[in-house]
Design a protein around this motif. Structure first.
Motif, short mmCIF file in Angstrom:
data_model
loop_
_atom_site.label_atom_id
_atom_site.label_comp_id
_atom_site.label_asym_id
_atom_site.label_seq_id
_atom_site.Cartn_x
_atom_site.Cartn_y
_atom_site.Cartn_z
N ASP A 60 -2.76 -7.49 -12.85
CA ASP A 60 -3.26 -8.71 -13.49
C ASP A 60 -2.06 -9.59 -13.83
O ASP A 60 -1.51 -9.53 -14.93
CB ASP A 60 -4.05 -8.35 -14.74
N VAL A 61 -1.64 -10.41 -12.87
CA VAL A 61 -0.42 -11.19 -13.02
C VAL A 61 -0.50 -12.13 -14.21
O VAL A 61 0.51 -12.38 -14.88
CB VAL A 61 -0.13 -11.98 -11.72
N GLU A 62 -1.68 -12.65 -14.50
CA GLU A 62 -1.82 -13.59 -15.61
C GLU A 62 -1.60 -12.92 -16.96
O GLU A 62 -1.45 -13.60 -17.97
CB GLU A 62 -3.20 -14.24 -15.57
N HIS A 63 -1.61 -11.60 -16.97
CA HIS A 63 -1.37 -10.87 -18.22
C HIS A 63 -0.22 -9.88 -18.05
O HIS A 63 -0.27 -8.76 -18.57
CB HIS A 63 -2.64 -10.16 -18.68
N GLY A 64 0.81 -10.30 -17.30
CA GLY A 64 2.02 -9.50 -17.19
C GLY A 64 2.08 -8.56 -16.01
O GLY A 64 3.07 -7.84 -15.85
N GLY A 65 1.04 -8.52 -15.20
CA GLY A 65 1.00 -7.59 -14.08
C GLY A 65 1.96 -7.99 -12.96
O GLY A 65 2.63 -9.02 -13.01
N CYS A 66 2.03 -7.15 -11.93
CA CYS A 66 3.00 -7.32 -10.85
C CYS A 66 2.30 -7.71 -9.55
O CYS A 66 1.21 -7.23 -9.25
CB CYS A 66 3.75 -6.00 -10.63
N THR A 67 2.97 -8.54 -8.79
CA THR A 67 2.50 -8.84 -7.44
C THR A 67 2.86 -7.66 -6.53
O THR A 67 3.66 -6.80 -6.89
CB THR A 67 3.16 -10.11 -6.89
N GLN A 68 2.28 -7.63 -5.33
CA GLN A 68 2.60 -6.54 -4.40
C GLN A 68 4.07 -6.56 -4.01
O GLN A 68 4.71 -5.52 -3.86
CB GLN A 68 1.72 -6.64 -3.16
N ASP A 69 4.63 -7.77 -3.85
CA ASP A 69 6.04 -7.87 -3.51
C ASP A 69 6.91 -7.29 -4.63
O ASP A 69 7.89 -6.58 -4.36
CB ASP A 69 6.42 -9.33 -3.26
N GLN A 70 6.56 -7.58 -5.87
CA GLN A 70 7.32 -7.03 -7.00
C GLN A 70 7.20 -5.51 -7.05
O GLN A 70 8.18 -4.81 -7.32
CB GLN A 70 6.84 -7.66 -8.30
N ILE A 71 6.01 -5.00 -6.79
CA ILE A 71 5.82 -3.54 -6.77
C ILE A 71 6.67 -2.90 -5.69
O ILE A 71 7.29 -1.86 -5.90
CB ILE A 71 4.32 -3.20 -6.58
N ASP A 72 6.70 -3.53 -4.51
CA ASP A 72 7.51 -2.99 -3.42
C ASP A 72 8.99 -2.95 -3.80
O ASP A 72 9.69 -1.98 -3.49
CB ASP A 72 7.31 -3.83 -2.16
N ARG A 73 9.47 -4.00 -4.43
CA ARG A 73 10.87 -4.03 -4.84
C ARG A 73 11.14 -3.00 -5.94
O ARG A 73 12.17 -2.32 -5.93
CB ARG A 73 11.25 -5.44 -5.31
N LEU A 74 10.23 -2.89 -6.87
CA LEU A 74 10.39 -1.91 -7.94
C LEU A 74 10.38 -0.48 -7.40
O LEU A 74 11.12 0.38 -7.89
CB LEU A 74 9.28 -2.07 -8.98
N ARG A 75 9.56 -0.23 -6.39
CA ARG A 75 9.49 1.11 -5.81
C ARG A 75 10.85 1.51 -5.23
O ARG A 75 11.33 2.62 -5.46
CB ARG A 75 8.42 1.18 -4.73
#
Length: 397
Positions: A60-75
């Motif tokens: 939920d990006v509007e409430h602080g969540g992550c986009t798929q691209d951000q998740i991929d980078r974080l992984r």
């Protein structure tokens, strides 16, 4: 960066503290702040979990969540950071303890943790006394990260419930509120207990998931441009923060670069952090270790806050207002007896992050903070020179 001062509003106001739970067998999730002795690691070690298995990641990006691209980078950053805790740092601890480490690594132990390496002790001379105890503390805190990443332990939230650590990609999961509902349903002012004496207007940050409230980083009345309310507690220059009592890590907009909007305001940052240290171009004699800041460096820093709770032999990692940043400051903290010590360095998250980054880029010697080719110091007749704090500012070679 780690934040504190968390309270929960129900019918009364309660201060929250993590208590210790009961131990369980090694094939079950146990409470991570209960017992972190390394001998409790199961053998064989369970496989490392992937990012989404260890962290509760909202989309939920509007409430602080992550986009798929951000998740991929974080992984990718997560696995590099945990590689350090699982393998690289423990291996170097073993070599260092026996006096068999590479000189560049030994000097990083010296500069960042104030412990003499083999070039000072003598080749093959084991560490002893307090240094033996202190190197063990670094090993213990790495074991704590391993336990978390391999699903052996989880942490409690502010209600004492053991859950996956929440991971956000912006501070939007915290909302600034100025009122709170009373028992009769009416709305009353929400006054910060910290800033009330300084004449601040009502207002605190509210976690809608757990109903926890926490203070803003600065007095809401201060109008500090570095800490606007809609970016607090990231601020304009913060890369991430950890809220231990809520069991939450947040990666801040500065880490992602570009623009960040929280209506009605839009903020513009520079380039995103590199995901790993290996992605950053290094030039010998030019690149400073402060330029190697990456997402994996940041995540390792925040991991230190998450696990560094001062339980048993685990060092207590200091919170944001007491932290030291920058390589020169971290070296001074470890070696200047007027302001710091090895104990102080063991309590500073950034010292571990710099050490990890130096190991990830061990194609260079980083002992003075600058990328040097291996053999540089021996060629300059300085391989055994006693550390001098002013060298970091005056050496020009």
């Amino acid at each position: 960066m780690k934040l504190r001062l968390i309270i929960t509003f129900a019918s009364t106001v309660l201060a929250l503290h993590s208590g210790s739970g009961s131990r369980t067998t090694s094939n079950k999730i146990i409470r991570a702040d209960d017992d972190l002795d390394p001998e409790d690691l199961p053998d064989p070690l369970p496989p490392r979990l992937d990012l989404e298995q260890v962290f509760d990641i909202s989309e939920d990006v509007e409430h602080g969540g992550c986009t798929q691209d951000q998740i991929d980078r974080l992984r990718k950053a997560y696995h590099e950071a945990v590689d350090l805790a699982d393998f690289k740092i423990p291996e170097e601890i073993g070599n260092f303890a026996e006096g068999e480490e590479d000189p560049a690594v030994g000097w990083m132990f010296n500069y960042l943790f104030g412990m003499p390496g083999s070039e000072q002790r003598g080749p093959g001379v084991p560490i002893s006394g307090n240094n033996d105890l202190n190197i063990g503390k670094i090993d213990f805190i790495m074991q704590a990260i391993t336990k978390h990443a391999h699903g052996i332990v989880q942490y409690p939230n502010n209600r004492g419930i053991i859950i996956k650590t929440r991971l956000y990609c912006s501070p939007k999961w915290l909302e600034f509120k100025t009122t709170i509902a009373a028992a009769d349903g009416s709305e009353g002012p929400l006054q910060s207990p910290t800033w009330a004496d300084e004449g601040s207007p009502p207002g605190m940050l509210h976690d809608v998931v757990t109903n926890a409230y926490l203070d803003t980083t600065k007095n809401p009345n201060a109008n500090d441009p570095e800490f606007p309310i809609d970016l607090d507690p990231c601020g304009m220059r913060g890369y991430a923060f950890t809220m231990v009592s809520l069991n939450v890590i947040t990666i801040c907009p500065l880490s992602w670069g570009g623009s960040f909007t929280r209506e009605p305001n839009t903020y513009t940052f520079g380039n995103a952090l590199a995901v790993t240290a290996g992605e950053i171009q290094v030039t010998a004699g030019v690149t400073h270790i402060d330029e190697l800041l990456s997402l994996s460096h940041t995540l390792l820093h925040e991991y230190m806050h998450l696990v560094g709770r001062g339980k048993r032999n685990i060092p207590f990692i200091k919170s944001n207002e007491l932290e030291d940043y920058g390589f020169e400051n971290c070296v001074t903290l470890a070696n200047d007896p007027t302001i710091g010590s090895t104990t102080a360095a063991l309590g500073n998250a950034e010292n571990y992050a710099y050490f990890g980054t130096a190991l990830l880029r061990n194609d260079y010697d980083w002992r003075d903070g600058v990328a040097r080719d291996h053999g540089f110091w021996a060629a300059h007749g300085m391989s055994k020179r006693t550390l001098q704090l002013d060298r970091l500012k005056t050496l020009k070679v």
